[in-house]
Design an enzyme around this catalytic site. Structure first.
Site, PDB file in Angstrom:
ATOM      1  CG  ASN A 414      -1.743   1.318   1.122  1.00 31.89           C
ATOM      2  OD1 ASN A 414      -2.195   1.934   0.284  1.00 31.89           O
ATOM      3  ND2 ASN A 414      -1.787   1.916   2.166  1.00 31.89           N
ATOM      4  CD  GLU A 415       0.112   5.045   3.031  1.00 29.68           C
ATOM      5  OE1 GLU A 415       0.007   6.123   2.079  1.00 29.68           O
ATOM      6  OE2 GLU A 415      -0.390   5.215   4.318  1.00 29.68           O
TER       7      GLU A 415
END
Length: 698
Positions: A414-415
């Site tokens: 995701n991040e």
């Protein structure tokens, strides 16, 4: 979507910025007219093509976006499989009419759905039963049809059936004409119970519209009865599908003509721990067999503590792919890279089963290893694209979609950030490329739009020849206006940019007081001129988050708000829609008066050609309290028409917002105007975002 701790930490990125936003009546920095001169749109010097995926959607199950929102199942915790097995359920009058009730696992429906409700009444009573509260109530419409289903099994005694009632649940928010609490809205009955599990179906037609109904299930007779997989589902779903999606919310998405749909998140992908991560394989197949999971946003924020927030996975990966197809968007699934949220447990799956890895002090010491996550990704690609003769392609076909979903891109993580991410990303990407060389991979640059970790990740991913780097930014409105030139000096070769999550924050990052104000939306519109002018670098962009329930949100601001019956688009929604429905096909360079930078005197401009429609499209943001005359020179334009169209989103009040009561308070308005030459004059309204569509070819 980032966690609260991460977002509060990210405030350091913008802490040095001076707040420039103003409300109507105050003196604005943007007052005054634009520098004299002509804006030249270089129709005869076209730039990069506009990617079909330029403007898209980011979905995450936050703010009750799935259960209680896009996924219209009305019964909360229908299978009694949550950690607190009776979340959403309440015995009538404290179970005064019941001798006993218990959540049991004795001879369940299946190994995955292994809990059910057992009720026993010593004597017959109209109050021997349970209530289900729904998701902040159940929204039902007069004359609508709602399919009730239940798996039931008769025990000792003479229970002859079940009485099913929809009734009013209180009157808060129901309006002055609402029936009193407990009033009957609709009824049906289930009969023919046996000693074996069996599925029963009936239809309820409410006689009154109610945003806050509840479901009442009582026993007919005395004795014991077992209940499981209790469902109340509207027949009115998108494309009238069984287990379909909420029509008004899907329509808002389809109206945007999005280029892609990113799913299922966000931090949902990571989970607070690896055990709580999103596992796509658990979200396909028979809906009744999908095991729910705690939602990682349930207790993240003190201002919206929602321990009853679970993911039922009725909306699973098959439904996400199907939704993408329905709205004409490319699917973009994001998968866990072997890392839990780094601001929660920060658990890491070991790179292999052979022993600890030195940069991985917090790694879990047992399965799954990284190979588990890699195999999940390979299997997902086969599920989406594989032939029906393949293992996972056959599962897709069994769910009713033998044709492939034409998956082209997949996200790894995701991040995440730091060396832990990069050392997992490399073998992950290698395995995908080895088996599926044409699959494009979206990689992470972390939660912040700058800083040492961001720079290190971007540099390394460039060396690794990553195809897309996902950048996120949440900041004050002025940050977006000040950073309109962010991508002007990015390398023109190497990884492309996915602006995967962004939204202006009216108060502060993660503040519950943020509003979807016009100041935020017009600032995002200004920033997006910079995305469009750099279409050779930026090829995907999406606002975040997408959805929020007005009674069950955790995060603000959000693009689309809804209650149990109604929905509306925010000013931010209309900005995104104006870009996505006027994306064009080719970027056209714009020369500002006196070669000024884009954004000088708070005038922001970008332009594209729509070769299919034969239009030149110019987008202009006037962040000023005064009307602003502009003159456009469409250099080299051919075959001009005589009538152009202006699509205008404007308000004198920078703090204006839409609401359920005023859903169109700030919405685009269209007008036609005459053009007679390649020099086009137009007056921009104060505080406006304007799209001009001028007939002409390049």
């Amino acid at each position: 979507m980032t966690s609260k701790r991460r977002l509060l930490n990210s405030q350091s990125i913008v802490s040095a910025m001076v707040f420039l936003g103003t409300v109507a009546g105050n003196t604005a920095l943007a007052q005054g007219t634009a520098a004299s001169g002509t804006i030249t749109v270089q129709v005869n010097k076209p730039g990069a093509p506009i990617a079909k995926t330029m403007y898209g959607l980011f979905f995450e199950d936050i703010n009750f976006a799935a259960d209680g929102g896009l996924y219209p199942e009305l019964v909360k915790n229908k299978s009694f499989e949550t950690d607190d097995h009776l979340i959403g359920w309440r015995a009538i009058r404290g179970a005064a009419a019941l001798e006993t009730y218990v959540v049991s696992s004795q001879n369940p429906i299946s190994a995955t759905n292994n809990h059910f409700l057992r009720m026993t009444a010593a004597t017959a009573s109209p109050e021997a039963g349970f209530l289900n509260e729904g998701f902040r109530g159940m929204g039902v419409k007069q004359g609508g049809e709602y399919t009730f289903t239940v798996y039931a099994r008769k025990g000792p005694g003479n229970v002859s059936g079940l009485n099913i009632t929809l009734e009013q649940q209180g009157t808060r928010g129901a309006g002055p004409e609402a029936p009193p609490s407990g009033a009957v809205l609709g009824q049906t009955k289930i009969t023919g119970l046996t000693g074996e599990w069996k599925k029963y179906t009936a239809v309820i037609k409410p006689t009154t519209t109610a945003p806050r109904a509840r479901l009442k299930i009582t026993m007919e007779g005395a004795g014991t009865v077992d209940l499981d997989v209790v469902s109340l589902f509207p027949k009115d779903t998108w494309k009238n599908r069984e287990n379909g999606l909420r029509t008004d919310l899907v329509q808002l998405l389809k109206d945007m003509q999005p280029g892609f749909l990113r799913f299922p998140g966000g931090c949902i992908v990571e989970g607070r721990t690896l055990k709580e991560r999103y596992q796509w394989k658990s979200t396909i197949g028979d809906v009744a067999s999908r095991v729910p999971l705690i939602n990682r946003w349930n207790t993240e924020f003190n201002h919206k503590f929602t321990p009853d927030y679970y993911q039922s996975f009725g909306l699973g990966f098959f439904e996400y792919f199907q939704l993408s197809e329905d709205i004409g968007a490319e699917p973009l699934p994001i998968l866990n890279v072997g890392m839990a949220c780094q601001f929660n447990s920060a658990e890491l799956a070991p790179l292999s089963a052979s022993g600890p890895n030195p940069s991985n002090a917090q790694a879990v010491t047992e399965e799954p290893t990284l190979q588990t996550f890699i195999q999940d990704a390979l299997d997902l690609i086969e599920f989406a694209n594989g032939p029906t003769s393949s293992t996972w392609g056959a599962k897709r076909a069994a769910m009713g979609h033998p044709a492939p979903f034409n998956l082209k891109k997949i996200g790894i993580g995701n991040e995440q950030w730091g060396p832990q991410y990069l050392e997992r990303y490399e073998p992950f990407a290698k395995a995908i490329k080895t088996k599926y060389p044409d699959m494009q991979i979206v990689s992470s640059a972390g939660p912040s739009p700058d800083g040492p970790l961001f720079e290190a990740a971007s540099k390394r991913l460039g060396v690794l020849k990553a195809e897309f780097i996902d950048e996120h930014y949440y900041a004050k409105p002025e940050w977006f206006r000040q950073n309109v030139g962010r991508y002007d000096n990015y390398p023109r070769t190497g990884p492309k940019i996915f602006a995967g999550e962004y939204a202006a924050q009216s108060v502060a990052i993660a503040s519950p007081d943020n509003k979807n104000s016009w100041d935020c939306a017009i600032s995002e519109a200004a920033f997006m001129t910079g995305l469009e002018r750099n279409a050779d670098v930026v090829q995907m962009a999406s606002y975040a988050p997408l959805f929020a329930h007005v009674d069950a949100w955790q995060w603000t601001p959000d693009m689309i708000w809804f209650d149990n019956l109604k929905s509306y688009g925010t000013p931010n929604y209309y900005v995104q829609k104006m870009y996505s429905t006027n994306a064009g096909t080719t970027m056209l360079p714009v020369q500002m008066p006196g070669n000024a930078k884009n954004g000088t005197d708070n005038l922001f401009v970008s332009s594209v050609a729509d070769d299919k429609a034969g239009d030149i499209i110019v987008k202009l943001v006037n962040y000023s309290t005064e009307a602003r005359p502009v003159k456009l020179n469409l250099a080299g334009v051919k075959n001009m028409g005589k009538t152009a169209k202006a699509i205008v989103l404007a308000s004198n009040d920078l703090q204006a917002v839409n609401s359920l009561n005023e859903p169109m308070k700030l919405a685009p308005k269209e007008e036609q105007f005459k053009v007679s030459s390649a020099t086009v004059s137009y007056t921009l309204a104060p505080n406006s975002f304007t799209v001009l569509r001028i007939p002409g070819k390049r």
